[in-house]
Design an enzyme around this catalytic site. Structure first.
Site, PDB file in Angstrom:
ATOM      1  CG  ASP A  44      -2.719   8.543 -23.034  1.00  0.00           C
ATOM      2  OD1 ASP A  44      -3.438   9.552 -23.072  1.00  0.00           O
ATOM      3  OD2 ASP A  44      -2.612   7.819 -22.027  1.00  0.00           O
ATOM      4  CE1 TYR A  49      -1.154   6.153 -16.527  1.00  0.00           C
ATOM      5  CE2 TYR A  49      -0.499   6.441 -18.813  1.00  0.00           C
ATOM      6  CZ  TYR A  49      -1.487   6.316 -17.858  1.00  0.00           C
ATOM      7  OH  TYR A  49      -2.805   6.365 -18.255  1.00  0.00           O
ATOM      8  CE  LYS A  74      -3.996   9.901 -19.339  1.00  0.00           C
ATOM      9  NZ  LYS A  74      -2.747   9.256 -19.796  1.00  0.00           N
ATOM     10  CG  HIS A 107      -4.275  10.651 -14.229  1.00  0.00           C
ATOM     11  ND1 HIS A 107      -3.010  10.098 -14.265  1.00  0.00           N
ATOM     12  CD2 HIS A 107      -5.105   9.665 -14.656  1.00  0.00           C
ATOM     13  CE1 HIS A 107      -3.076   8.857 -14.710  1.00  0.00           C
ATOM     14  NE2 HIS A 107      -4.338   8.565 -14.940  1.00  0.00           N
TER      15      HIS A 107
END
Length: 285
Positions: A44, A49, A74, A107
């Protein structure tokens, strides 16, 4: 690995390996390789990120067949709206180095959510995505946006741990078999949670650690869990939860730990502005 059936007919591994806040300095690459070697088959990540590229490289270098790895990413709300979301999806695919993403989520639930969702539906129709979902949607936000969608999400990824069991949300999602994915399933290392007497007692009874008791509780509720760690021993132990089962009374005792709120409140005023100003996902494009 136990699989959970989604409402679109696809299956998702019950445990995923989360890479939130793992730096893209080689650390994400090593952590994902470690996770895949330990037996994880669900990774994930997210645009926000900043480590999709390292996730993709680790998948290639792991030697595990792509078809056996479930990849989630996301779309950041900076790329919401139909046209922007299409470009955002293409960017994720490029950074990951993949032909398709198994699960792609919105997200954050702010801005042109409906336009972005339309782009995800199109991405699913043309094979760029297998399953689509949302993240951080409270019951209030769910009722605001989902009635405007042509299709219902397969997943809602939200904060979930024994202190915040999302009771209202679970009732809302159940009729359409929409699964909850738990970010922060271990309470983000909350020491009070790990010290709860019931968790310590169950850990002693089943010869497990506190984290394994927590993850098993969530798993037995049907929650998809996404524990994160960069420590090899912890990466392995978080996966080792299927050789015991909590009884109905033990599940009830764990349920009593619910405080009804978490560390993040998506309904709070100003959250959208705070998130948008936090960083620029295109600063290095």
């Amino acid at each position: 690995m136990e699989q959970i059936l989604l409402n679109d007919g696809n299956k998702i591994p019950a445990i995923g390996f989360g890479v939130f806040k793992i730096p893209s300095d080689g650390s994400t690459y090593q952590a994902v390789l470690e996770a895949l070697n330990a037996g994880y088959r669900h990774i994930d990540t997210a645009v926000a990120y900043f480590n999709e590229a390292e996730v993709g490289r680790a998948i290639v270098d792991s030697g595990v067949d792509r078809k056996d790895i479930f990849v989630t990413s996301k779309l950041w709300l900076q790329d919401y709206g139909y046209e922007a979301a299409k470009k955002g999806l293409e960017t994720s695919l490029k950074k990951l180095g993949l032909d398709y993403i198994d699960l792609y989520l919105l997200h954050q639930p702010y801005g042109d959510v409906v336009g972005a969702w339309e782009a995800l539906e199109e991405g699913k129709a043309n094979g760029q995505i297998k399953s689509i979902g949302v993240s951080n949607m409270t019951p209030k936000l769910w009722q605001k946006f989902i009635p405007q969608f042509k299709s219902v999400p397969a997943v809602n990824q939200v904060e979930f741990n024994p202190y915040f069991q999302q009771t209202e949300l679970r009732k809302l999602l159940a009729p359409n078999n929409i699964k909850i994915e738990a970010w922060g399933p271990l309470g983000q290392g909350n020491r009070d949670l790990f010290a709860e007497p019931v968790i310590k007692q169950l850990a002693e009874k089943y010869h497990k650690d506190a984290g394994q008791i927590i993850l098993r509780f969530e798993n037995q509720l049907g929650i998809i869990v996404l524990p994160k760690s960069t420590h090899a021993a912890r990466i392995k132990s978080n996966l080792n939860i299927f050789d015991f089962e909590l009884t109905e009374s033990e599940m009830s005792m764990m349920a009593q730990l619910d405080k009804g709120h978490g560390s993040h409140n998506p309904d709070a005023p100003g959250v959208k502005e705070i998130l948008l100003s936090a960083f620029d996902v295109h600063e290095n494009d």
